[in-house]
Scaffold this motif. Structure first.
Motif, PDB file in Angstrom:
ATOM      1  N   SER A 196      34.802  -1.434  -5.038  1.00 21.81           N
ATOM      2  CA  SER A 196      36.228  -1.337  -4.755  1.00 21.81           C
ATOM      3  C   SER A 196      36.902  -2.665  -5.078  1.00 21.81           C
ATOM      4  O   SER A 196      36.266  -3.600  -5.561  1.00 21.81           O
ATOM      5  CB  SER A 196      36.455  -0.944  -3.294  1.00 21.81           C
ATOM      6  OG  SER A 196      37.814  -0.640  -3.053  1.00 21.81           O
ATOM      7  N   GLY A 197      38.178  -2.743  -4.794  1.00 21.35           N
ATOM      8  CA  GLY A 197      38.927  -3.969  -5.045  1.00 21.35           C
ATOM      9  C   GLY A 197      40.403  -3.718  -4.818  1.00 21.35           C
ATOM     10  O   GLY A 197      40.831  -2.599  -4.538  1.00 21.35           O
ATOM     11  N   ALA A 198      41.200  -4.781  -4.963  1.00 17.56           N
ATOM     12  CA  ALA A 198      42.641  -4.658  -4.768  1.00 17.56           C
ATOM     13  C   ALA A 198      43.354  -5.716  -5.603  1.00 17.56           C
ATOM     14  O   ALA A 198      42.782  -6.770  -5.919  1.00 17.56           O
ATOM     15  CB  ALA A 198      42.997  -4.809  -3.288  1.00 17.56           C
ATOM     16  N   VAL A 199      44.590  -5.410  -5.961  1.00 15.33           N
ATOM     17  CA  VAL A 199      45.432  -6.339  -6.717  1.00 15.33           C
ATOM     18  C   VAL A 199      46.813  -6.352  -6.087  1.00 15.33           C
ATOM     19  O   VAL A 199      47.404  -5.283  -5.871  1.00 15.33           O
ATOM     20  CB  VAL A 199      45.558  -5.918  -8.200  1.00 15.33           C
ATOM     21  CG1 VAL A 199      46.511  -6.863  -8.941  1.00 15.33           C
ATOM     22  CG2 VAL A 199      44.207  -5.882  -8.887  1.00 15.33           C
ATOM     23  N   HIS A 200      47.323  -7.537  -5.783  1.00 14.59           N
ATOM     24  CA  HIS A 200      48.709  -7.674  -5.341  1.00 14.59           C
ATOM     25  C   HIS A 200      49.523  -8.325  -6.447  1.00 14.59           C
ATOM     26  O   HIS A 200      49.161  -9.391  -6.954  1.00 14.59           O
ATOM     27  CB  HIS A 200      48.793  -8.499  -4.054  1.00 14.59           C
ATOM     28  CG  HIS A 200      48.705  -7.654  -2.821  1.00 14.59           C
ATOM     29  ND1 HIS A 200      49.790  -7.344  -2.048  1.00 14.59           N
ATOM     30  CD2 HIS A 200      47.654  -6.994  -2.260  1.00 14.59           C
ATOM     31  CE1 HIS A 200      49.416  -6.559  -1.043  1.00 14.59           C
ATOM     32  NE2 HIS A 200      48.115  -6.333  -1.154  1.00 14.59           N
ATOM     33  N   ALA A 201      50.609  -7.651  -6.831  1.00  6.21           N
ATOM     34  CA  ALA A 201      51.444  -8.117  -7.935  1.00  6.21           C
ATOM     35  C   ALA A 201      52.909  -7.863  -7.607  1.00  6.21           C
ATOM     36  O   ALA A 201      53.231  -7.056  -6.721  1.00  6.21           O
ATOM     37  CB  ALA A 201      51.050  -7.405  -9.222  1.00  6.21           C
ATOM     38  N   GLY A 202      53.788  -8.514  -8.364  1.00  2.00           N
ATOM     39  CA  GLY A 202      55.220  -8.350  -8.140  1.00  2.00           C
ATOM     40  C   GLY A 202      55.721  -6.967  -8.492  1.00  2.00           C
ATOM     41  O   GLY A 202      56.685  -6.474  -7.898  1.00  2.00           O
ATOM     42  N   THR A 203      55.068  -6.329  -9.454  1.00  2.00           N
ATOM     43  CA  THR A 203      55.409  -4.951  -9.806  1.00  2.00           C
ATOM     44  C   THR A 203      54.135  -4.112  -9.819  1.00  2.00           C
ATOM     45  O   THR A 203      53.050  -4.608 -10.135  1.00  2.00           O
ATOM     46  CB  THR A 203      56.070  -4.862 -11.198  1.00  2.00           C
ATOM     47  OG1 THR A 203      55.125  -5.228 -12.203  1.00  2.00           O
ATOM     48  CG2 THR A 203      57.301  -5.767 -11.276  1.00  2.00           C
ATOM     49  N   VAL A 204      54.299  -2.851  -9.505  1.00  2.00           N
ATOM     50  CA  VAL A 204      53.149  -1.950  -9.491  1.00  2.00           C
ATOM     51  C   VAL A 204      52.500  -1.885 -10.866  1.00  2.00           C
ATOM     52  O   VAL A 204      51.266  -1.926 -10.987  1.00  2.00           O
ATOM     53  CB  VAL A 204      53.587  -0.540  -9.023  1.00  2.00           C
ATOM     54  CG1 VAL A 204      52.505   0.496  -9.337  1.00  2.00           C
ATOM     55  CG2 VAL A 204      53.891  -0.546  -7.536  1.00  2.00           C
ATOM     56  N   GLU A 205      53.313  -1.802 -11.930  1.00  2.00           N
ATOM     57  CA  GLU A 205      52.737  -1.632 -13.267  1.00  2.00           C
ATOM     58  C   GLU A 205      51.948  -2.861 -13.710  1.00  2.00           C
ATOM     59  O   GLU A 205      50.924  -2.729 -14.381  1.00  2.00           O
ATOM     60  CB  GLU A 205      53.823  -1.286 -14.285  1.00  2.00           C
ATOM     61  CG  GLU A 205      54.407   0.101 -14.089  1.00  2.00           C
ATOM     62  CD  GLU A 205      53.328   1.172 -13.950  1.00  2.00           C
ATOM     63  OE1 GLU A 205      52.353   1.162 -14.724  1.00  2.00           O
ATOM     64  OE2 GLU A 205      53.457   2.030 -13.047  1.00  2.00           O
ATOM     65  N   ARG A 206      52.405  -4.043 -13.335  1.00  2.00           N
ATOM     66  CA  ARG A 206      51.610  -5.232 -13.655  1.00  2.00           C
ATOM     67  C   ARG A 206      50.275  -5.179 -12.923  1.00  2.00           C
ATOM     68  O   ARG A 206      49.217  -5.485 -13.482  1.00  2.00           O
ATOM     69  CB  ARG A 206      52.363  -6.509 -13.276  1.00  2.00           C
ATOM     70  CG  ARG A 206      51.574  -7.765 -13.653  1.00  2.00           C
ATOM     71  CD  ARG A 206      52.263  -9.045 -13.255  1.00  2.00           C
ATOM     72  NE  ARG A 206      51.455 -10.195 -13.632  1.00  2.00           N
ATOM     73  CZ  ARG A 206      51.678 -11.435 -13.222  1.00  2.00           C
ATOM     74  NH1 ARG A 206      52.709 -11.702 -12.443  1.00  2.00           N
ATOM     75  NH2 ARG A 206      50.879 -12.414 -13.599  1.00  2.00           N
ATOM     76  N   GLY A 207      50.346  -4.768 -11.666  1.00  2.00           N
ATOM     77  CA  GLY A 207      49.118  -4.638 -10.895  1.00  2.00           C
ATOM     78  C   GLY A 207      48.165  -3.629 -11.507  1.00  2.00           C
ATOM     79  O   GLY A 207      46.947  -3.857 -11.562  1.00  2.00           O
ATOM     80  N   VAL A 208      48.698  -2.505 -11.974  1.00  2.00           N
ATOM     81  CA  VAL A 208      47.854  -1.476 -12.589  1.00  2.00           C
ATOM     82  C   VAL A 208      47.201  -1.991 -13.861  1.00  2.00           C
ATOM     83  O   VAL A 208      46.016  -1.731 -14.130  1.00  2.00           O
ATOM     84  CB  VAL A 208      48.678  -0.198 -12.869  1.00  2.00           C
ATOM     85  CG1 VAL A 208      47.895   0.777 -13.747  1.00  2.00           C
ATOM     86  CG2 VAL A 208      49.077   0.474 -11.563  1.00  2.00           C
ATOM     87  N   GLU A 209      47.949  -2.723 -14.685  1.00  2.00           N
ATOM     88  CA  GLU A 209      47.374  -3.250 -15.937  1.00  2.00           C
ATOM     89  C   GLU A 209      46.217  -4.203 -15.649  1.00  2.00           C
ATOM     90  O   GLU A 209      45.218  -4.214 -16.367  1.00  2.00           O
ATOM     91  CB  GLU A 209      48.460  -3.945 -16.765  1.00  2.00           C
ATOM     92  CG  GLU A 209      49.432  -2.981 -17.426  1.00  2.00           C
ATOM     93  CD  GLU A 209      48.710  -1.905 -18.232  1.00  2.00           C
ATOM     94  OE1 GLU A 209      47.884  -2.259 -19.097  1.00  2.00           O
ATOM     95  OE2 GLU A 209      48.959  -0.710 -17.986  1.00  2.00           O
ATOM     96  N   VAL A 210      46.336  -5.007 -14.604  1.00  2.00           N
ATOM     97  CA  VAL A 210      45.232  -5.886 -14.206  1.00  2.00           C
ATOM     98  C   VAL A 210      44.088  -5.050 -13.627  1.00  2.00           C
ATOM     99  O   VAL A 210      42.915  -5.268 -13.953  1.00  2.00           O
ATOM    100  CB  VAL A 210      45.719  -6.936 -13.185  1.00  2.00           C
ATOM    101  CG1 VAL A 210      44.537  -7.676 -12.566  1.00  2.00           C
ATOM    102  CG2 VAL A 210      46.664  -7.930 -13.866  1.00  2.00           C
ATOM    103  N   ALA A 211      44.428  -4.083 -12.788  1.00  2.00           N
ATOM    104  CA  ALA A 211      43.401  -3.254 -12.150  1.00  2.00           C
ATOM    105  C   ALA A 211      42.525  -2.554 -13.181  1.00  2.00           C
ATOM    106  O   ALA A 211      41.302  -2.430 -12.999  1.00  2.00           O
ATOM    107  CB  ALA A 211      44.059  -2.222 -11.234  1.00  2.00           C
TER     108      ALA A 211
END
Length: 490
Positions: free
Chosen positions: A409-424
């Motif tokens: 598992s894991g998690a990403v916190h980003a300023g926008t959801v889409e940026r977070g998804v691209e990293v995820a």
């Protein structure tokens, strides 16, 4: 439901009885040390009998009308719901769960059982066109037969029921071996509820053996065609090797070394809140727990300060107190193992920014800062220990997250959801949660890991598929031309 003491028997072939093994297994409360139950352990012969009776009962069970099977599973849901208070009490006493965690676990048990109740009515087949004239291809979905389930101690009730409920609902027999530290919450309580719900005698057994006496018979016995295991990667690898040799299917949900990535434009307060939840839920004894927190250098100092400050305010102690959030670890060995990694990390240059302490089996949180190379970052702590790591940019954070043998598992916190998804999407792990924490499980969603975190997926239609198989039956409605036809041979 009956008292705890009435559940300290093996449930074999539809009978509550002492095992015929040579060990008296004492079960203690990990907080108080009080002995709360005692089992006469199951023997190899008991396990063989459980598998044999499951095989016989399964032949009839798979013929039971799907609506009737669904009704039995729905009755189990009602029993879990109506006995919540007792289930929570058992989890607190036997596994050291807090009230919060125990109630969450019961919620998960209810949800997966409710989803499984739909499976008998979702086992339809397919009719597929054929290359051959006059042929009809039918695909039938069928139960695999008998499933062996081996459960863990941390979420014992749910992580057993996650396999037991789908396997039974899809027409299989089941033999469950719970962890010896949580044999009631992870085993016999499920047997009691499924018995009361109307599961036929012999179809579902719970055995509590001494591993040293019975060896690998749970896996090696020829009857089970699927082995479902939740636990450590080392044991999972051993089980997978046996299943490979014996041509059996294994479903393995194993360890994790999960990372929370806090990107440059993340909301720090929100990220800290997620980190507290993802790290300290059930004292960090969750395969999905955060082990590493990777923070962009611009937010690093602010994050560390806030995370330490809020961690210091968490109530630690007796899990029977409703406001306690961190209770005991399962045993003293776990504490010794964790502390050895903390000491090694310190010798490798890590800095302890919050020094914990231990009281019995209770460990107060430790927070370290350092690199991804220190022992507390390289190894799954399975306790209230967090390592915070600084990253210069997104790519370095991704590289750090992927620098592990695990991928659960894991998690990403980003300023926008889409940026977070691209990293995820660049993290090699089975599950990633954007602007949330790593401890998530839902009955309809694919749950499972990559790399050394396991094989297979639980949840929804995937659970249905894991515990069933497909059979191709074709029908030929007109004579098929053949080079061996009598007209060709004359």
């Amino acid at each position: 439901m009956g008292s705890y003491s009435e559940l300290t028997k093996n449930y074999i072939s539809g009978q509550w009885r002492d095992g015929t093994g040579n060990t008296e297994l004492k079960v203690d409360n990990p907080y108080s040390g009080e002995i709360i139950g005692q089992f006469k352990t199951a023997s190899i012969d008991d396990i063989k009998e459980a598998y044999e009776t499951a095989k016989k009962a399964q032949i009839e069970w798979q013929k039971v009308n799907p609506f009737e099977r669904a009704t039995i599973m729905e009755k189990a849901v009602q029993l879990f719901e109506s006995n919540r208070e007792e289930l929570v009490d058992i989890l607190i006493k036997e596994s050291g769960s807090s009230h919060l965690k125990a109630n969450v676990e019961v919620d998960f048990v209810i949800a997966i059982t409710k989803e499984s109740a739909s499976f008998p009515l979702r086992m339809g087949g397919e009719i597929i066109p054929s290359l051959v004239a006059g042929k009809e291809n039918r695909i039938y979905r069928k139960p695999v037969g008998v499933v062996g389930v081996i459960g863990p101690f941390n979420f014992p009730m749910y992580l057993a029921q996650r396999s037991v409920a789908p396997a039974l609902a899809t027409g299989n027999g089941v033999v469950l071996k719970p962890d010896s530290q949580t044999p009631v919450s992870g085993g016999t309580i499920l047997a009691k509820i499924m018995e009361e719900a109307g599961v036929p005698k012999g179809l579902f057994s719970v055995v509590v053996p001494n591993r040293k006496e019975v060896g690998d018979i749970m896996i090696e016995h020829p009857i089970p065609r699927v082995i479902s295991f939740t636990g450590s990667t080392g044991v999972g690898r051993h089980i997978g090797e046996i299943c490979g040799r014996l041509i059996k299917k294994s479903i393995l949900e194993l360890g994790g070394n999960n990372a929370l990535l806090v990107l440059e434009d993340a909301d720090v307060d929100r990220a800290v809140n997620s980190a507290l939840f993802g790290k300290f839920m059930h004292n960090g004894q969750i395969c999905m727990s955060l082990n590493r927190i990777v923070v962009h250098e611009k937010l690093y100092d602010k994050f560390v300060e806030k995370f330490v400050s809020l961690t210091e305010k968490i109530k630690v102690g007796n899990p029977a107190d409703k406001d306690t959030l961190i209770g005991p670890l399962i045993n003293k060995r776990s504490i010794e193992h964790i502390l050895s990694h903390v000491e090694k990390a310190k010798s490798q240059g890590a800095t302890v920014v919050l020094e914990g302490k231990t009281e019995g089996n209770v460990m107060h949180p430790y927070i370290l800062t350092g690199t991804n190379d220190v022992a507390t970052a390289q190894n799954e702590m399975f306790g209230p220990v967090a390592t915070i790591i600084k990253a210069q940019n997104d790519q370095e954070a991704i590289d750090i997250a992927n620098d592990t043998q695990y991928g659960l598992s894991g998690a990403v916190h980003a300023g926008t959801v889409e940026r977070g998804v691209e990293v995820a999407k660049q993290i090699v792990t089975g599950m990633v949660h954007v602007n949330d924490q790593s401890v998530n499980d839902e009955p309809l969603i694919a749950f499972g890991g990559e790399k050394d975190s396991g094989i297979g997926r639980f949840g929804g239609i995937r659970s249905l598929h894991e515990f069933t198989t497909e059979q191709w039956i074709s029908t030929q409605t007109e004579e098929r031309e053949s080079p061996f036809h009598v007209n060709y041979l004359h």
